[in-house]
Scaffold this motif. Structure first.
Motif, mmCIF file in Angstrom:
data_model
loop_
_atom_site.group_PDB
_atom_site.id
_atom_site.type_symbol
_atom_site.label_atom_id
_atom_site.label_comp_id
_atom_site.label_asym_id
_atom_site.label_seq_id
_atom_site.Cartn_x
_atom_site.Cartn_y
_atom_site.Cartn_z
ATOM 1 N N ASN A 1 9.476 -13.259 2.679
ATOM 2 C CA ASN A 1 10.233 -12.051 2.906
ATOM 3 C C ASN A 1 9.593 -10.826 2.272
ATOM 4 O OD1 ASN A 1 12.109 -13.462 4.223
ATOM 5 N ND2 ASN A 1 13.407 -13.786 2.436
ATOM 6 N N ALA A 2 8.491 -10.996 1.629
ATOM 7 C CA ALA A 2 7.883 -9.869 0.947
ATOM 8 C C ALA A 2 7.316 -8.905 1.957
ATOM 9 C CB ALA A 2 6.779 -10.351 0.041
ATOM 10 N N MET A 3 7.410 -7.748 1.625
ATOM 11 C CA MET A 3 6.948 -6.703 2.503
ATOM 12 C C MET A 3 5.752 -6.011 1.868
ATOM 13 S SD MET A 3 9.816 -4.295 3.780
ATOM 14 C CE MET A 3 9.797 -3.679 5.289
ATOM 15 N N HIS A 4 4.816 -5.709 2.704
ATOM 16 C CA HIS A 4 3.612 -5.074 2.193
ATOM 17 C C HIS A 4 3.630 -3.621 2.615
ATOM 18 C CE1 HIS A 4 -0.404 -4.770 0.757
ATOM 19 N NE2 HIS A 4 -0.829 -4.324 1.926
ATOM 20 N N ILE A 5 3.732 -2.773 1.682
ATOM 21 C CA ILE A 5 3.814 -1.350 1.982
ATOM 22 C C ILE A 5 2.665 -0.679 1.272
ATOM 23 C CG2 ILE A 5 5.172 0.725 1.747
ATOM 24 C CD1 ILE A 5 7.648 -1.015 1.702
ATOM 25 N N ASP A 6 1.926 0.117 2.057
ATOM 26 C CA ASP A 6 0.760 0.801 1.507
ATOM 27 C C ASP A 6 0.737 2.206 2.071
ATOM 28 O OD1 ASP A 6 -1.595 1.536 0.410
ATOM 29 O OD2 ASP A 6 -2.838 0.098 1.483
ATOM 30 N N PHE A 7 0.959 3.178 1.221
ATOM 31 C CA PHE A 7 1.015 4.572 1.671
ATOM 32 C C PHE A 7 -0.250 5.354 1.313
ATOM 33 C CE2 PHE A 7 5.565 3.527 1.141
ATOM 34 C CZ PHE A 7 5.951 3.705 2.453
ATOM 35 N N ALA A 8 -1.251 4.673 0.813
ATOM 36 C CA ALA A 8 -2.482 5.376 0.413
ATOM 37 C C ALA A 8 -3.223 5.837 1.665
ATOM 38 C CB ALA A 8 -3.371 4.457 -0.389
ATOM 39 N N PRO A 9 -3.814 7.005 1.572
ATOM 40 C CA PRO A 9 -4.557 7.492 2.751
ATOM 41 C C PRO A 9 -5.792 6.615 3.013
ATOM 42 C CG PRO A 9 -4.877 8.955 0.890
ATOM 43 C CD PRO A 9 -3.888 7.923 0.463
ATOM 44 N N ARG A 10 -6.194 6.538 4.266
ATOM 45 C CA ARG A 10 -7.365 5.709 4.640
ATOM 46 C C ARG A 10 -8.631 6.348 4.072
ATOM 47 N NH1 ARG A 10 -6.912 2.083 9.252
ATOM 48 N NH2 ARG A 10 -4.701 1.843 9.562
ATOM 49 N N SER A 11 -9.457 5.457 3.458
ATOM 50 C CA SER A 11 -10.736 5.913 2.910
ATOM 51 C C SER A 11 -11.695 4.730 2.894
ATOM 52 C CB SER A 11 -10.548 6.473 1.501
ATOM 53 O OG SER A 11 -10.203 5.441 0.617
ATOM 54 N N LEU A 12 -12.929 5.014 2.632
ATOM 55 C CA LEU A 12 -13.944 3.958 2.578
ATOM 56 C C LEU A 12 -13.651 3.024 1.421
ATOM 57 C CD1 LEU A 12 -16.624 2.754 3.593
ATOM 58 C CD2 LEU A 12 -17.802 4.320 2.070
ATOM 59 N N ARG A 13 -13.272 3.594 0.328
ATOM 60 C CA ARG A 13 -12.967 2.786 -0.851
ATOM 61 C C ARG A 13 -11.794 1.858 -0.570
ATOM 62 N NH1 ARG A 13 -11.463 5.414 -6.639
ATOM 63 N NH2 ARG A 13 -10.860 3.485 -7.609
ATOM 64 N N ARG A 14 -10.761 2.336 0.080
ATOM 65 C CA ARG A 14 -9.591 1.511 0.387
ATOM 66 C C ARG A 14 -9.986 0.405 1.370
ATOM 67 N NH1 ARG A 14 -5.500 2.618 4.534
ATOM 68 N NH2 ARG A 14 -3.865 1.121 4.159
ATOM 69 N N THR A 15 -10.843 0.746 2.386
ATOM 70 C CA THR A 15 -11.253 -0.245 3.371
ATOM 71 C C THR A 15 -12.072 -1.340 2.704
ATOM 72 O OG1 THR A 15 -11.301 1.492 5.052
ATOM 73 C CG2 THR A 15 -12.434 -0.540 5.580
ATOM 74 N N LEU A 16 -12.967 -0.962 1.814
ATOM 75 C CA LEU A 16 -13.791 -1.955 1.119
ATOM 76 C C LEU A 16 -12.920 -2.847 0.228
ATOM 77 C CD1 LEU A 16 -16.986 0.082 0.104
ATOM 78 C CD2 LEU A 16 -16.809 -1.715 1.821
ATOM 79 N N PHE A 17 -11.906 -2.265 -0.382
ATOM 80 C CA PHE A 17 -11.023 -3.040 -1.261
ATOM 81 C C PHE A 17 -10.249 -4.089 -0.473
ATOM 82 C CE2 PHE A 17 -6.895 -3.641 -3.358
ATOM 83 C CZ PHE A 17 -7.338 -4.122 -4.570
ATOM 84 N N HIS A 18 -9.847 -3.774 0.736
ATOM 85 C CA HIS A 18 -9.060 -4.706 1.534
ATOM 86 C C HIS A 18 -9.923 -5.651 2.381
ATOM 87 C CE1 HIS A 18 -5.104 -3.270 0.529
ATOM 88 N NE2 HIS A 18 -5.479 -1.994 0.725
ATOM 89 N N THR A 19 -11.244 -5.463 2.441
ATOM 90 C CA THR A 19 -12.123 -6.327 3.242
ATOM 91 C C THR A 19 -12.394 -7.610 2.474
ATOM 92 O OG1 THR A 19 -13.161 -4.375 4.174
ATOM 93 C CG2 THR A 19 -14.332 -6.433 4.439
ATOM 94 N N HIS A 20 -12.395 -8.730 3.201
ATOM 95 C CA HIS A 20 -12.632 -10.048 2.601
ATOM 96 C C HIS A 20 -14.055 -10.097 2.043
ATOM 97 C CE1 HIS A 20 -12.961 -14.405 2.257
ATOM 98 N NE2 HIS A 20 -11.624 -14.420 2.282
ATOM 99 N N PRO A 21 -14.293 -10.691 0.865
ATOM 100 C CA PRO A 21 -15.629 -10.729 0.246
ATOM 101 C C PRO A 21 -16.680 -11.416 1.116
ATOM 102 C CG PRO A 21 -13.949 -11.377 -1.337
ATOM 103 C CD PRO A 21 -13.272 -11.218 -0.021
ATOM 104 N N ALA A 22 -16.310 -12.448 1.881
ATOM 105 C CA ALA A 22 -17.279 -13.145 2.749
ATOM 106 C C ALA A 22 -17.770 -12.193 3.832
ATOM 107 C CB ALA A 22 -16.644 -14.377 3.365
ATOM 108 N N LEU A 23 -16.904 -11.369 4.341
ATOM 109 C CA LEU A 23 -17.277 -10.403 5.366
ATOM 110 C C LEU A 23 -18.207 -9.348 4.778
ATOM 111 C CD1 LEU A 23 -16.750 -9.894 8.344
ATOM 112 C CD2 LEU A 23 -14.825 -8.457 7.697
#
Length: 183
Positions: free
Chosen positions: A4-26
């Protein structure tokens, strides 16, 4: 996370945010791909450089070949002394003697009652001088006639004959000249 957990992320899109959320294998795969691209580009650059160098070498060789074919080649004239030339030509004539054919023709014509003493070829005249011995003149005449029948010889001529008084059997020694045919 729970169901039931909800994932809420209001941070603006950026390269740093994209890299943080990308899987390490990728991320590792992307880095490996980037390294492969850099390696391929470097290898291609080296191949192009080698091709240019080879083209330059080819042009240089073609220029040298054109320059060499344009000027006449000077051949050193060697003056061979006449004596040396005669000696070399004589040696060549000796080497080109049809020895096997001559020996076979003489052996085929020589009966048991004729002893061969010497055979001396003269390649310039194409004459084979034969020295032989026999007991009587009839055997000598028969031998000359038999040599004349050989296809190798175009003519046979008796040049000399004598009785050897030094030998107790007193053989008849004779010389003849057989002219051979060149084939």
């Amino acid at each position: 996370m729970s169901k039931n957990a909800m994932h809420i992320d209001f941070a603006p899109r950026s390269l740093r945010r994209t890299l943080f959320h990308t899987h390490p294998a990728l991320l590792a795969l992307g880095a490996a791909g980037l390294l492969l691209c850099v390696g391929a580009a470097f290898g291609g650059w080296k191949l192009v450089a080698q091709q240019r160098e080879r083209e330059q070498q080819l042009r240089h060789i073609q220029q040298r070949a054109a320059a060499m074919s344009a000027r006449p080649v000077e051949v050193a004239r060697v003056v061979i002394p006449e004596g040396q030339a005669a000696f070399v030509n004589g040696a060549i004539l000796q080497l080109n003697l049809p020895w096997r054919e001559l020996q076979d023709a003489v052996a085929a014509a020589t009966p048991r009652n004729v002893a061969l003493v010497a055979m001396e070829p003269d390649p310039r005249k194409q004459v084979l001088k034969i020295t032989a011995e026999t007991k009587n003149s009839d055997d000598m005449v028969a031998y000359v006639a038999e040599l004349k029948q050989q296809e190798t010889f175009s003519g046979v001529l008796l040049t000399r004959h004598e009785i050897n008084d030094q030998d107790p059997l007193r053989p008849l020694r004779f010389q003849l000249e057989a002219t051979w045919i060149t084939r």
